[in-house]
Design an enzyme around this catalytic site. Structure first.
Site, PDB file in Angstrom:
ATOM      1  N   ASN A 150      64.219  39.593  22.878  1.00 46.24           N
ATOM      2  CA  ASN A 150      64.470  38.535  21.788  1.00 46.24           C
ATOM      3  C   ASN A 150      64.756  39.318  20.391  1.00 46.24           C
ATOM      4  OD1 ASN A 150      62.234  39.866  20.919  1.00 46.24           O
ATOM      5  ND2 ASN A 150      61.107  37.848  20.278  1.00 46.24           N
ATOM      6  N   LYS A 173      64.489  53.030  24.044  1.00 46.27           N
ATOM      7  CA  LYS A 173      64.416  52.074  25.508  1.00 46.27           C
ATOM      8  C   LYS A 173      64.804  50.712  25.558  1.00 46.27           C
ATOM      9  CE  LYS A 173      62.631  50.154  28.554  1.00 46.27           C
ATOM     10  NZ  LYS A 173      63.274  49.064  29.399  1.00 46.27           N
ATOM     11  N   PRO A 174      66.101  49.883  24.815  1.00 41.60           N
ATOM     12  CA  PRO A 174      66.162  48.619  24.689  1.00 41.60           C
ATOM     13  C   PRO A 174      65.521  47.089  26.038  1.00 41.60           C
ATOM     14  CG  PRO A 174      68.293  49.658  24.526  1.00 41.60           C
ATOM     15  CD  PRO A 174      67.588  50.676  25.144  1.00 41.60           C
ATOM     16  N   SER A 176      66.371  45.970  29.381  1.00 43.21           N
ATOM     17  CA  SER A 176      67.425  45.642  30.509  1.00 43.21           C
ATOM     18  C   SER A 176      68.611  43.926  29.842  1.00 43.21           C
ATOM     19  CB  SER A 176      66.971  45.994  32.189  1.00 43.21           C
ATOM     20  OG  SER A 176      66.146  46.631  32.214  1.00 43.21           O
ATOM     21  N   GLY A 226      56.391  44.361  23.320  1.00 48.67           N
ATOM     22  CA  GLY A 226      56.708  43.357  24.204  1.00 48.67           C
ATOM     23  C   GLY A 226      55.778  42.886  24.967  1.00 48.67           C
ATOM     24  N   SER A 227      55.814  42.546  25.926  1.00 51.10           N
ATOM     25  CA  SER A 227      54.621  41.491  26.241  1.00 51.10           C
ATOM     26  C   SER A 227      53.116  42.586  26.027  1.00 51.10           C
ATOM     27  CB  SER A 227      54.742  40.783  28.060  1.00 51.10           C
ATOM     28  OG  SER A 227      54.549  41.919  28.540  1.00 51.10           O
ATOM     29  N   GLU A 248      53.631  46.431  19.935  1.00 52.07           N
ATOM     30  CA  GLU A 248      53.782  44.869  19.081  1.00 52.07           C
ATOM     31  C   GLU A 248      53.790  44.036  20.091  1.00 52.07           C
ATOM     32  OE1 GLU A 248      53.343  44.704  15.892  1.00 52.07           O
ATOM     33  OE2 GLU A 248      53.041  46.278  15.204  1.00 52.07           O
ATOM     34  N   LEU A 249      53.123  43.042  20.656  1.00 49.94           N
ATOM     35  CA  LEU A 249      52.050  42.781  21.570  1.00 49.94           C
ATOM     36  C   LEU A 249      52.738  41.019  21.826  1.00 49.94           C
ATOM     37  CD1 LEU A 249      49.981  44.121  23.059  1.00 49.94           C
ATOM     38  CD2 LEU A 249      52.274  44.771  23.325  1.00 49.94           C
ATOM     39  N   CYS A 282      57.452  36.288  18.651  1.00 49.12           N
ATOM     40  CA  CYS A 282      56.305  37.025  19.298  1.00 49.12           C
ATOM     41  C   CYS A 282      55.351  36.243  18.413  1.00 49.12           C
ATOM     42  CB  CYS A 282      55.822  38.337  18.909  1.00 49.12           C
ATOM     43  SG  CYS A 282      56.894  38.351  17.192  1.00 49.12           S
ATOM     44  N   GLU A 384      50.943  32.627  26.622  1.00 49.78           N
ATOM     45  CA  GLU A 384      52.389  32.564  24.972  1.00 49.78           C
ATOM     46  C   GLU A 384      53.295  32.071  25.723  1.00 49.78           C
ATOM     47  OE1 GLU A 384      54.673  36.438  24.360  1.00 49.78           O
ATOM     48  OE2 GLU A 384      54.934  35.921  22.692  1.00 49.78           O
TER      49      GLU A 384
HETATM   50  P1  NAD Z   1      58.170  42.455  28.175  1.00 45.94           P
HETATM   51  O1  NAD Z   1      57.091  43.524  27.935  1.00 45.94           O
HETATM   52  O2  NAD Z   1      58.648  42.802  29.577  1.00 45.94           O
HETATM   53  O3  NAD Z   1      59.279  43.893  28.209  1.00 45.94           O
HETATM   54  C1  NAD Z   1      59.662  44.739  26.107  1.00 45.94           C
HETATM   55  C2  NAD Z   1      60.121  46.186  27.265  1.00 45.94           C
HETATM   56  O4  NAD Z   1      59.239  47.043  27.642  1.00 45.94           O
HETATM   57  C3  NAD Z   1      61.770  45.754  27.422  1.00 45.94           C
HETATM   58  O5  NAD Z   1      62.105  47.361  27.153  1.00 45.94           O
HETATM   59  C4  NAD Z   1      60.851  46.568  28.841  1.00 45.94           C
HETATM   60  O6  NAD Z   1      61.585  47.635  30.150  1.00 45.94           O
HETATM   61  C5  NAD Z   1      59.921  47.585  29.262  1.00 45.94           C
HETATM   62  N1  NAD Z   1      58.638  47.510  30.067  1.00 45.94           N
HETATM   63  C6  NAD Z   1      57.705  46.805  30.440  1.00 45.94           C
HETATM   64  N2  NAD Z   1      57.343  47.017  31.332  1.00 45.94           N
HETATM   65  C7  NAD Z   1      57.098  48.704  30.914  1.00 45.94           C
HETATM   66  C8  NAD Z   1      56.278  49.781  31.306  1.00 45.94           C
HETATM   67  N3  NAD Z   1      55.325  49.173  32.174  1.00 45.94           N
HETATM   68  N4  NAD Z   1      56.508  50.614  30.875  1.00 45.94           N
HETATM   69  C9  NAD Z   1      57.068  51.670  29.535  1.00 45.94           C
HETATM   70  N5  NAD Z   1      58.475  50.121  29.247  1.00 45.94           N
HETATM   71  C10 NAD Z   1      57.904  48.957  29.614  1.00 45.94           C
HETATM   72  O7  NAD Z   1      58.910  41.908  27.194  1.00 45.94           O
HETATM   73  P2  NAD Z   1      59.906  40.916  27.322  1.00 45.94           P
HETATM   74  O8  NAD Z   1      60.020  39.974  27.780  1.00 45.94           O
HETATM   75  O9  NAD Z   1      61.028  41.892  27.158  1.00 45.94           O
HETATM   76  O10 NAD Z   1      59.830  40.610  25.559  1.00 45.94           O
HETATM   77  C11 NAD Z   1      58.568  39.241  24.760  1.00 45.94           C
HETATM   78  C12 NAD Z   1      57.646  39.545  24.679  1.00 45.94           C
HETATM   79  O11 NAD Z   1      57.476  40.612  23.687  1.00 45.94           O
HETATM   80  C13 NAD Z   1      56.781  38.738  24.326  1.00 45.94           C
HETATM   81  O12 NAD Z   1      55.312  38.174  24.791  1.00 45.94           O
HETATM   82  C14 NAD Z   1      56.311  38.510  22.948  1.00 45.94           C
HETATM   83  O13 NAD Z   1      56.030  37.890  22.043  1.00 45.94           O
HETATM   84  C15 NAD Z   1      56.855  40.215  22.950  1.00 45.94           C
HETATM   85  N6  NAD Z   1      57.043  40.331  21.295  1.00 45.94           N
HETATM   86  C16 NAD Z   1      55.904  40.683  20.196  1.00 45.94           C
HETATM   87  C17 NAD Z   1      57.441  40.880  19.021  1.00 45.94           C
HETATM   88  C18 NAD Z   1      55.838  42.034  18.245  1.00 45.94           C
HETATM   89  O14 NAD Z   1      55.905  42.217  17.179  1.00 45.94           O
HETATM   90  N7  NAD Z   1      53.921  41.864  18.177  1.00 45.94           N
HETATM   91  C19 NAD Z   1      58.402  40.837  18.414  1.00 45.94           C
HETATM   92  C20 NAD Z   1      59.058  40.253  19.490  1.00 45.94           C
HETATM   93  C21 NAD Z   1      58.267  40.160  21.220  1.00 45.94           C
END
Ligand code: NAD
Length: 481
Positions: A150, A173-174, A176, A226-227, A248-249, A282, A384
């Protein structure tokens, strides 16, 4: 087709098994670029390079490391138009927003270059005169920086800026969905002549490449955004050899509007924080609680102002307010939340459909949507949404507002509009979350810690506290004789 390589040990690299990943423009649904997918061998190479680079990098003084960050910051600014174009093409946000994100990331480099020079240790009085206890901060080691789509450049910048200034080396690792702009961002450090191996960038699925990276024994800290679902897996993977971890979730952030507020200001805040970046933030507002006596007036004006947002292909219309969502999956979740609310008795006062017309035939475009008369049995008020849909309901009194706001597993941020100092005090004290915006909706601030409570995360980013996450403490007890 654009081709962007990974970054391993100071060099641009293809995958060792020639596997590629296609990147889609969400405004057109066309594949416009490809990137290599890292193999386990590539992960090993990148981590080993970061490990070899660690000791010489950690030995530089903070001021010497700061010079690299200042230089990289200048290069990020020089290349901001180019990187922003890539960001818009892979993520969808309009060009003006993307430029703001990239330029902001240069500021993050400047901030950490300065802040690291103010990380002081302590000298602690001892029980005996001949003893002195020194407490110093030292870098943790190799950092795995894993980021979502995002804010692909900004969220990586928060981690890379803090890690490098602290003396750590990084394997990033950004996501995909958006691997290109983060790799271009990392390239600025190579242009700034940072030693080989200090900054590396890999691409590939989180469950495979991210997991292998986290589990590599030489990685000593994982910085993950991430999530919540993935965050739980990451935390458990870190437990293998007790890596330091910051998470940071996800969020499900409430906005509370009291009747005494500055009404226009509250509407402006509600529109911005519900829909900016198509709600893919987020700390986006997912649910709004409005004091009963202004509920009708609020809904009417909120819908009217939301209807004015300009949605477009952000490359063709750089100053549009909103672009497409990132993917069909992300859009499907929004529609699921809206349908669930409607089935349970809510109604739509704005949006709730795809955009019409030739230019929206392709792309993941959707109208910003306001769902009213909602309740807490609905997904939109509990999970969310991470998209352009927000639920609105009324509350009777302060106690009810606080109870509703805290009725969630998440605890990232909350927002409050009122001019009553007593309400501000009470609500801010009782909200269970890491940040509260009072009469504003922009809580993430470079020099202030940002982190989630409850299932929104562990640890902090930004500010001095965010920098300290990349350091460990050592006590040196010195006895004079
Ligand atoms: P996601 O969790 O699917 O992926 C985030 C990153 O983690 C990606 O690079 C992905 O490839 C990697 N990843 C996924 N599973 C993994 C695992 N098991 N082991 C290691 N790496 C793994 O999230 P998304 O869909 O890319 O992003 C949206 C989410 O991010 C939303 O839930 C949002 O709230 C959260 N987010 C939080 C913040 C914050 O600061 N709290 C900021 C931005 C986004």
């Amino acid at each position: 087709m654009k081709k962007q390589l990974m970054l391993i040990n100071g060099k641009w690299a293809e995958s060792s098994n020639d596997e590629w990943l296609e990147v889609v423009n969400p405004a057109t649904e066309e594949v416009f670029a490809k990137v290599p997918v890292a193999t386990p061998e590539d992960v090993k190479k990148a981590v080993c390079a970061a490990q070899d680079a660690f000791f010489p990098w950690a030995k530089l003084s903070p001021a010497q490391r700061a010079d690299y960050l200042y230089r990289a910051g200048e290069i990020i600014l020089q290349k901001s138009a180019e990187i922003a174009r890539t960001l818009t093409t892979e993520q969808g946000k309009p060009l003006k927003e993307a430029e703001g994100e990239v330029k902001g990331s240069a500021k993050v480099m400047r901030y950490f270059a300065e802040e690291v020079q103010r990380i002081y240790g302590d000298i602690i009085p001892a029980t005996e005169a001949k003893i002195k206890s020194f407490v110093i901060h030292q870098p943790v080691g190799v950092v795995a920086a894993i980021t979502p789509w995002n804010y692909p450049v900004q969220l990586l910048a928060w981690k890379v800026g803090a890690a490098l200034s602290a003396g750590c080396t990084v394997v990033a690792k950004p996501s995909s969905e958006t691997p290109l702009s983060p790799l271009e961002f990392l390239g600025c450090f190579i242009d700034a002549k940072i030693p080989a191996g200090v900054v590396n960038g890999l691409v590939g699925p989180g469950k495979v490449v991210g997991d292998a990276l986290i589990k590599h024994p030489a990685v000593r800290k994982v910085a993950f955004t991430g999530s919540t679902e993935a965050g739980k897996k990451v935390m458990s993977a870190c437990s293998g050899n007790f890596k330091k971890v910051s998470l940071e979730l996800g969020g499900q952030c409430p906005l509370i509007v009291f009747s005494d507020c500055d009404f226009e200001r509250a509407i402006k805040g509600a529109v911005r924080r519900s829909f900016r970046n198509m709600g893919q933030v987020c700390n986006a507002v997912n649910r709004i609680y409005v004091e009963e006596k202004i509920y009708g007036k609020f809904i009417e004006k909120f819908a009217q102002e939301t209807g004015k947002l300009v949605i477009d292909n952000g490359l063709k219309n750089p100053s549009a307010d909103l672009g497409p969502m990132v993917s069909q999956d992300a859009l499907d979740k929004v529609i699921e939340h809206i349908d669930d609310a409607l089935k349970k008795g809510a109604r739509i006062v704005c949006g709730g459909e795809k955009l019409e017309g030739e230019k929206f035939k392709k792309g993941f475009f959707y109208k910003p949507t306001i769902v009213v008369d909602v309740n807490h049995s609905m997904l939109i008020m509990q999970e969310e949404t991470f998209g352009p849909a927000v639920g609105v309901m009324s509350f009777k009194d302060l106690a009810e507002a606080i109870k509703l706001a805290n009725d969630t597993q998440y605890g990232l941020a909350a927002y409050l509009y009122t001019n009553n100092v007593h309400i501000i005090h009470k609500v801010c004290e009782e909200l269970e979350c890491g940040s509260v915006g009072v009469n504003n909706v922009d809580v993430a601030t470079i020099n202030v810690p940002y982190g989630g409570w409850k299932e929104s995360g562990v640890g902090q980013e930004l500010g001095r506290q965010g920098l300290e996450e990349y350091m460990q403490i050592k006590h040196i007890k010195l006895e004079f004789f």
